[in-house]
Design a protein around this motif. Sequence first.
Motif, PDB file in Angstrom:
ATOM      1  N   THR A  37       0.833  -1.202   0.000  1.00 12.05           N
ATOM      2  CA  THR A  37       0.000   0.000   0.000  1.00 12.05           C
ATOM      3  C   THR A  37       0.865   1.249   0.000  1.00 12.05           C
ATOM      4  N   ASN A  38       0.205   2.368  -0.263  1.00 12.58           N
ATOM      5  CA  ASN A  38       0.816   3.685  -0.086  1.00 12.58           C
ATOM      6  C   ASN A  38       0.231   4.261   1.196  1.00 12.58           C
ATOM      7  N   TYR A  39       1.029   4.317   2.260  1.00 14.22           N
ATOM      8  CA  TYR A  39       0.516   4.663   3.584  1.00 14.22           C
ATOM      9  C   TYR A  39       1.450   5.657   4.249  1.00 14.22           C
ATOM     10  N   SER A  69      -3.346   9.187   6.556  1.00 11.44           N
ATOM     11  CA  SER A  69      -4.479   8.860   5.687  1.00 11.44           C
ATOM     12  C   SER A  69      -4.568   7.344   5.551  1.00 11.44           C
ATOM     13  N   PRO A  70      -5.726   6.810   5.225  1.00  7.15           N
ATOM     14  CA  PRO A  70      -5.874   5.348   5.129  1.00  7.15           C
ATOM     15  C   PRO A  70      -4.946   4.759   4.071  1.00  7.15           C
ATOM     16  N   PRO A  71      -4.489   3.519   4.287  1.00  4.00           N
ATOM     17  CA  PRO A  71      -3.634   2.869   3.287  1.00  4.00           C
ATOM     18  C   PRO A  71      -4.352   2.718   1.953  1.00  4.00           C
ATOM     19  N   LYS A  72      -3.594   2.946   0.867  1.00  9.94           N
ATOM     20  CA  LYS A  72      -4.144   2.813  -0.486  1.00  9.94           C
ATOM     21  C   LYS A  72      -3.410   1.674  -1.192  1.00  9.94           C
ATOM     22  N   TRP A  73      -4.159   0.673  -1.619  1.00 15.32           N
ATOM     23  CA  TRP A  73      -3.566  -0.517  -2.236  1.00 15.32           C
ATOM     24  C   TRP A  73      -2.901  -0.152  -3.569  1.00 15.32           C
ATOM     25  N   ILE A  74      -1.598  -0.506  -3.711  1.00 18.65           N
ATOM     26  CA  ILE A  74      -0.868  -0.230  -4.950  1.00 18.65           C
ATOM     27  C   ILE A  74      -0.178  -1.485  -5.485  1.00 18.65           C
TER      28      ILE A  74
END
Length: 332
Positions: A74-76, A80-85
């Motif tokens: 993720t981009n964390y 902010s909440p983790p964003k799956w990458i």
Amino acid sequence: MSTTATRVIVTGKKSSRGPLSGRGKGEQDLHRPGQRSRQVKESLAGYGFLIPWLVGFFGLTLVPMAYSLYLSFTNYNIFSPPKWIGLDNYVRMFTNDPSFMQSAQITLIYVFIGTPITLLAALLIAMLLNYRDKGAGFYRSAFYAPSLIGGSVSVAIVWRAMFAGDGPVDTTLSFFGINLGGWFGNPALVLPAMILLSVWQFGATMVIFLAGLKQIPKELYEAAEMDGANAWHRFRAVTIPMLSPVIFFNLLLGLIGAFQVFASAYIISNGSGGPAGMTNFITLYLYKRGFSDGQMGYASAIAWVLLVVVAIIAFILFRTQRSWVHYAGDNR
């Protein structure tokens, strides 16, 4: 053939005991209500003692590791909440991050040069202490003391002052016409100085080697000496094979510990990893990406790559130990 049938053949008489006649006294006791209740209580007590460890293992180790593995995809940035990458962090690490590649290279040099030198120094001092009885306790304590304080912040500060441009080491070398201008400010000397610092902490390894040397039977040395073996032959044919399990143990722990070097590099470089990134070990680089730059997802990916590398090296060591490690009673 059953026990009852055997008894009939031998004695010619049938047993008058019941169906439980083949069971032992201890097995019969298990069927008593009081015995069963005590067994249940002991089992519950055992599981009760395990609960703190289970809570710690799942709460502080397994669950955080699983969450870290998730964050590595993720981009964390904490806020902010983790964003799956997906695999982007891992692709970036190996294709678009020269600093990571430099830190990995420096770490591998530190591990594969510093660890063998540390083992060699520890084994040499342990062998000297093994043949000296007078004052052995004092010398063991003196050599072991640096390993007790070697990882502390204060020792790293003292070490940095000693190897500074105006420190005692450079001042002494200047009398012989050698002016280095400070070890930790010179990109060519800072890594050897870090390796020297790790070697200086050989005390714990030395104590384990010394315990292993004490376990080698003296009869083996006497037999080898009677066969005409000199000191080198006795060391190669007796000491090394008998000490090989201890060497394997120290080598494994040394490699794992060297991969985790952090405190000394952070203190000596003031957290920058300098000069020229030569103290930017993988753990320090991970720390900077996670806590200085807020890239927790990327830092988690670096941590998992480090874990996989250490696991592969440990696996290789365990697979190759059969060819060079000799255990008592081993018939290989």
